[in-house]
Design a protein around this motif. Structure first.
Motif, PDB file in Angstrom:
ATOM      1  N   UNK A  34       1.240 -71.558  -9.465  1.00  0.00           N
ATOM      2  CA  UNK A  34       1.058 -71.621 -10.910  1.00  0.00           C
ATOM      3  C   UNK A  34       2.200 -70.907 -11.593  1.00  0.00           C
ATOM      4  N   UNK A  35       2.321 -71.177 -12.871  1.00  0.00           N
ATOM      5  CA  UNK A  35       3.270 -70.481 -13.728  1.00  0.00           C
ATOM      6  C   UNK A  35       2.525 -69.385 -14.468  1.00  0.00           C
ATOM      7  N   UNK A  36       3.255 -68.384 -14.901  1.00  0.00           N
ATOM      8  CA  UNK A  36       2.635 -67.209 -15.526  1.00  0.00           C
ATOM      9  C   UNK A  36       2.493 -67.361 -17.032  1.00  0.00           C
ATOM     10  N   UNK A  37       1.391 -66.858 -17.535  1.00  0.00           N
ATOM     11  CA  UNK A  37       1.138 -66.778 -18.962  1.00  0.00           C
ATOM     12  C   UNK A  37       1.303 -65.328 -19.397  1.00  0.00           C
ATOM     13  N   UNK A  38       1.930 -65.018 -20.441  1.00  0.00           N
ATOM     14  CA  UNK A  38       2.671 -65.858 -21.381  1.00  0.00           C
ATOM     15  C   UNK A  38       4.166 -65.900 -21.068  1.00  0.00           C
ATOM     16  N   UNK A  39       4.573 -65.342 -19.923  1.00  0.00           N
ATOM     17  CA  UNK A  39       5.997 -65.209 -19.612  1.00  0.00           C
ATOM     18  C   UNK A  39       6.683 -66.547 -19.382  1.00  0.00           C
ATOM     19  N   UNK A  40       6.032 -67.432 -18.633  1.00  0.00           N
ATOM     20  CA  UNK A  40       6.639 -68.730 -18.359  1.00  0.00           C
ATOM     21  C   UNK A  40       6.251 -69.763 -19.413  1.00  0.00           C
ATOM     22  N   UNK A  41       4.943 -69.869 -19.679  1.00  0.00           N
ATOM     23  CA  UNK A  41       4.436 -70.893 -20.599  1.00  0.00           C
ATOM     24  C   UNK A  41       3.214 -70.385 -21.334  1.00  0.00           C
ATOM     25  N   UNK A  42       2.956 -70.993 -22.477  1.00  0.00           N
ATOM     26  CA  UNK A  42       1.746 -70.709 -23.228  1.00  0.00           C
ATOM     27  C   UNK A  42       0.864 -71.945 -23.366  1.00  0.00           C
ATOM     28  N   UNK A  43       1.401 -73.117 -23.016  1.00  0.00           N
ATOM     29  CA  UNK A  43       0.598 -74.336 -23.140  1.00  0.00           C
ATOM     30  C   UNK A  43      -0.267 -74.541 -21.899  1.00  0.00           C
ATOM     31  N   UNK A  44      -1.397 -75.178 -22.088  1.00  0.00           N
ATOM     32  CA  UNK A  44      -2.384 -75.338 -21.030  1.00  0.00           C
ATOM     33  C   UNK A  44      -1.864 -76.156 -19.849  1.00  0.00           C
ATOM     34  N   UNK A  45      -1.139 -77.227 -20.106  1.00  0.00           N
ATOM     35  CA  UNK A  45      -0.730 -78.112 -19.017  1.00  0.00           C
ATOM     36  C   UNK A  45       0.204 -77.428 -18.028  1.00  0.00           C
ATOM     37  N   UNK A  46       1.191 -76.719 -18.517  1.00  0.00           N
ATOM     38  CA  UNK A  46       2.149 -76.068 -17.622  1.00  0.00           C
ATOM     39  C   UNK A  46       1.597 -74.801 -16.982  1.00  0.00           C
TER      40      UNK A  46
END
Length: 181
Positions: A34-46
């Motif tokens: 997975x990608x990290x929130x909020x460092x990588x992405x804030x949108x649900x899909x990514x």
């Protein structure tokens, strides 16, 4: 936060314990990325989970694997490709459940080009075509080796055309069953 994520957050209050050993599922292993929130992405899909599930081979029979792409979009795949452990896990994938229901924004050519990923077949789980972004079968078709189904070599199978989809694994090969057979 949308209704889906609000429901998921509520579920974590009740369903937050490990499910137990995956070995009970015939030796299956599962890697989750997975990608990290909020460092990588804030949108649900990514922020979707990407799962690689593998069943071991035995007595000279190869194993079997499924890659679930969740709702990951191209930008999220590119971020995961920065990870060497993720790239290494892209070997010997038999079934790839296409991300974001096979829509164009879930397709990432670099995923195949940088890792050599070439599954036997893609599964697109989606309802009827409602948007131009769902016209992606040709993008996936040339990336798969294909498996035999009803006398035809299939590289992409969809719930919208084929109904429910089931794989029976024997002798290291997948036999595809659908509600349309």
């Amino acid at each position: 936060m949308g209704a889906g994520i609000a429901s998921l957050v509520d579920m974590t209050m009740h369903f937050n314990q490990p499910a137990g050993s995956l070995a009970a599922f015939d030796g299956m292993t599962c890697r989750i990325f997975w990608n990290s929130y909020p460092y990588d992405f804030e949108d649900e899909n990514n922020l979707s989970l990407v799962l690689v599930m593998r069943w071991p081979g035995r007595l000279g029979i190869p194993g079997f694997s499924i890659l679930y792409g969740g709702d990951m979009e191209r930008e999220g795949w590119l971020r995961l490709l920065d990870r060497s452990d993720f790239r290494r896990e892209m070997h010997d994938i038999n079934v790839f459940v296409a991300s974001h229901h096979g829509r164009y924004n879930g397709y990432c050519p670099e995923l195949f080009e940088w890792t050599g990923l070439q599954p036997d077949i893609f599964v697109v789980s989606d309802c009827g075509i409602q948007h131009a972004t769902q016209e992606t079968i040709a993008l996936y078709r040339h990336r798969a080796r294909g498996i035999e189904h009803n006398g035809t070599l299939r590289r992409v199978i969809t719930t919208r055309r084929d109904g429910w989809i089931r794989f029976h694994i024997y002798d290291g090969r997948a036999r595809l069953l659908t509600s349309s057979t």
